[in-house]
Design a protein around this motif. Structure first.
Motif, PDB file in Angstrom:
ATOM      1  N   VAL A 530      32.165  72.674  96.788  1.00  0.00           N
ATOM      2  CA  VAL A 530      31.103  71.713  96.488  1.00  0.00           C
ATOM      3  C   VAL A 530      31.782  70.390  96.162  1.00  0.00           C
ATOM      4  O   VAL A 530      32.598  70.326  95.242  1.00  0.00           O
ATOM      5  CB  VAL A 530      30.245  72.185  95.289  1.00  0.00           C
ATOM      6  N   ILE A 543      28.061  70.520 100.289  1.00  0.00           N
ATOM      7  CA  ILE A 543      28.693  71.839 100.359  1.00  0.00           C
ATOM      8  C   ILE A 543      29.534  71.881 101.630  1.00  0.00           C
ATOM      9  O   ILE A 543      29.020  71.635 102.728  1.00  0.00           O
ATOM     10  CB  ILE A 543      27.656  72.980 100.401  1.00  0.00           C
ATOM     11  N   VAL A 554      23.154  68.381  99.714  1.00  0.00           N
ATOM     12  CA  VAL A 554      22.147  69.152  98.982  1.00  0.00           C
ATOM     13  C   VAL A 554      21.793  68.383  97.715  1.00  0.00           C
ATOM     14  O   VAL A 554      22.670  67.758  97.110  1.00  0.00           O
ATOM     15  CB  VAL A 554      22.713  70.539  98.577  1.00  0.00           C
ATOM     16  N   LYS A 556      21.378  67.625  94.049  1.00  0.00           N
ATOM     17  CA  LYS A 556      22.176  68.118  92.931  1.00  0.00           C
ATOM     18  C   LYS A 556      21.463  69.239  92.172  1.00  0.00           C
ATOM     19  O   LYS A 556      22.071  70.234  91.774  1.00  0.00           O
ATOM     20  CB  LYS A 556      22.472  66.937  91.994  1.00  0.00           C
ATOM     21  N   ILE A 559      21.553  72.819  93.845  1.00  0.00           N
ATOM     22  CA  ILE A 559      22.842  73.345  94.294  1.00  0.00           C
ATOM     23  C   ILE A 559      23.074  74.819  93.914  1.00  0.00           C
ATOM     24  O   ILE A 559      23.548  75.601  94.730  1.00  0.00           O
ATOM     25  CB  ILE A 559      24.009  72.427  93.827  1.00  0.00           C
ATOM     26  N   GLU A 562      21.118  76.977  96.207  1.00  0.00           N
ATOM     27  CA  GLU A 562      21.723  76.951  97.560  1.00  0.00           C
ATOM     28  C   GLU A 562      22.937  77.874  97.617  1.00  0.00           C
ATOM     29  O   GLU A 562      23.105  78.659  98.555  1.00  0.00           O
ATOM     30  CB  GLU A 562      22.193  75.535  97.912  1.00  0.00           C
TER      31      GLU A 562
END
Ligand code: ATP
Ligand code: MG
Length: 568
Positions: A530, A543, A554, A556, A559, A562
């Motif tokens: 990341v 990512i 993505v 924040k 994350i 994800e």
């Protein structure tokens, strides 16, 4: 783990003798360090990967009811004398004496020890079957330790042994272990093939190897284009040939062939396919306490498979022999044939049995026989399968053709039968109260070799690419600019959140340049990195996927979700 505190001594220098990617990257990325030839230290990253593999093995073994034990690494040499392997194992066995002058060996495998553990403790068929295993350091003083963890002298093996009261029960367990081993390799994320293996002198169909497919593999395996058949080239067999070349159609006769010594020349001279010629491969065969020259005869189009030749002669090894050594015993190199000649032992390939219209050496300088019908010796000579299969040969099970691929042997399962239980007099009482030797199976898996095999199959020019189940850490958090307060804060927060979610995570908080840190991450091979960088100002992080090399932005706040989705 914080990268600033981690003991991960990465380096640009590859070991001077390293040729394989796994050897280079495992050393450069700080997974292992070499101590001496074939001896390695596992540093924290290496140890983590080993543990991952061990955990999966333990889980799958427990599912099939195998029980974990741990046997002494130092094993009494007497047990090895009892089984007769003290000689057979040769120099691979490290022998030494203790202060009382008792002889010991460092365990290279544990058949003897396991039989000794079970004998006189399991005495009835009612307590069978039993499957015991351990994950343990082994020592083999390999002649050529090489390729890093791939062929060490000290290495980690999972070795299991099963005990049964019938061959049917052994067959059932063998199948269960094959299935468990396949499950382990699938879970590790490896592309592999189960192949039939050489069973040495014991013979039979009860020996299979698990091969991780990789260009750099030391083993050649023959695989069928249509069915599941696969076999180590040492054990591969082929189907009956369907397209037979046109035959020479001649009567038996001695023919002058001046200077025609090779199969190529012979085939050209008579304008026939080398299928109709007989090749003689002379070898020196080494037994426990003697050696002799043996002549192996095959069709000219075939080559001798040395492991098959060793099995056919029950030898310890076979080596080349010089023309002078052949002449010394009255053989005429280039003109050796299987007829009217008894200067050395003969082993004939099965493909020569009853073969008509052959051409072979006449055991006389510059002469060959033509129109030889092998029927004349087929009922008396010694025939075995000693030929190596060729690419394009027919599959023994279907109409498909065989082709070659390379594999790394990471597992070997073997139906031992009563070899060790008989030698060590390990018996149980059967239903009729009669003493019987245990019927055994053995199941080995190279744990440290699996680390290397994983990297062989999963790497690129920048470093390792760990599979999800083998990765030492799943996620690496990269703070791009360590001086940026917001980036630091976000990095720390994510580090904590992922840890709380049970994710194995590394936080790269070192005061180093971004480019340097990124290269380091590539070399180590975290599945996901990341990147917390400039985009953070807009609420975004990236990512980076080590396998696809793609970067995805993505939000924040999304994350953790994800990441959890990705690593599922
Ligand atoms: P090889 O043909 O590679 O020498 P082997 O037939 O001697 O292997 P086994 O005695 O069947 O191997 O051992 C079981 C497993 O242990 C092998 O399948 C392999 O994965 C692993 N292994 C064997 N020798 C070594 C070694 N020197 N270094 C690392 N792993 C090894
Ligand atoms: Mg070996």
């Amino acid at each position: 783990m914080r990268r600033s505190k981690a003991f991960i001594p990465t380096t640009k220098e590859a070991p001077s003798d390293a040729v394989l990617a796994s050897h280079i990257y495992l050393a450069r990325a700080g997974f292992v360090s070499q101590v001496a030839s074939g001896l390695y230290n596992y540093m924290p990253l290496g140890k983590r990967v080993i543990k991952k593999i061990e955990n999966i093995i333990n889980e799958e073994m427990s599912k099939v009811g195998a029980q974990e034990v741990e046997l002494s690494f130092v094993t009494p040499a007497d047990l090895w004398a009892e089984s007769g392997r003290i000689e057979k194992f040769g120099k691979e066995l490290l022998r030494f004496r203790d202060r009382k002058n008792n002889p010991f060996v460092l365990g290279p495998t544990h058949e003897e020890m396991m039989v000794d553990l079970v004998r006189n403790r399991i005495t009835s068929y009612k307590n069978l079957p039993l499957n015991l295993y351990q994950i343990k350091t082994k020592f083999r003083d390999e002649a050529r330790p090489r390729f890093g963890l791939m062929r060490g002298r000290e290495f980690i093996m999972k070795d299991g042994y099963s005990f049964h009261s019938s061959t049917e029960d052994l067959d059932r367990e063998f199948d269960a272990m094959e299935a468990a081993y396949k499950k382990i390799l699938s879970r590790l994320g490896l592309d592999f093939r189960v192949v039939e293996a050489d069973s040495g002198a014991i013979g039979g169909s009860g020996s299979k190897e698990l091969m991780v497919l990789a260009e750099s593999g030391e083993d050649t395996i023959a695989v069928c284009s249509q069915c599941e058949y696969g076999a180590n080239i040492e054990a591969a067999v082929r189907g009956e040939r369907t397209e037979i070349p046109e035959s020479p159609g001649v009567e038996f006769k001695k023919f002058r062939t001046p200077g025609i010594k090779t199969i190529d020349d012979l085939a050209k001279y008579f304008d026939v396919d080398s299928y109709y010629t007989i090749k003689c491969v002379a070898k020196k065969v080494i037994y426990e306490d003697e050696e002799e020259i043996v002549l192996f005869f095959l069709r000219g189009c075939d080559n001798l498979q040395e492991v098959k030749a060793i099995n056919a002669t029950d030898a310890l090894d076979i080596v080349d022999v010089s023309e002078d050594e052949l002449k010394e015993i009255g053989l005429i190199p280039g003109f050796i044939g299987p007829l009217d000649q008894d200067k050395a032992k003969h082993v004939m390939d099965n493909a020569l049995k009853y073969a008509p219209e052959m051409i072979c050496g006449a055991n006389e300088e510059d002469y060959h026989y033509i129109g030889v019908d092998m029927s004349v010796i087929s009922d008396v000579a010694y025939f075995e399968d000693i030929a190596e299969v060729n690419e394009g040969d027919r599959c023994p099970h279907c109409d498909g053709t065989l082709s070659f691929t390379k594999g790394i042997e990471v597992g070997h399962i073997f139906k031992l039968g009563t070899t060790y239980s008989e030698a060590l007099k390990a018996e149980f009482l059967d239903e009729n109260g009669k003493a019987q030797p245990f019927i055994m199976g053995t199941y080995g898996m190279g744990v440290s070799r699996l680390v290397a095999a994983t990297v062989e199959q999963h790497h690129d020019e920048f470093g390792c690419i760990w599979t999800k189940q083998t990765a030492p850490y799943m996620v690496n958090i990269m703070i791009s600019n360590i001086k940026d307060e917001a980036q630091n804060e976000a990095g720390e927060a994510l580090y904590e959140a992922l840890q709380n979610a049970g994710v194995e995570v590394m936080l790269d908080d070192r005061k180093e340049r971004f480019g340097f840190k990124m290269k380091d991450a590539e070399l180590i091979g975290f599945p996901y990195t990341v990147i917390i960088g400039k985009e953070l100002a807009n609420g975004l992080v990236q990512i980076y996927n080590r396998t696809t090399k793609e970067k995805t932005s993505v939000a924040k706040d999304d994350i953790v979700g994800e990441i959890m989705e990705l690593i599922k």
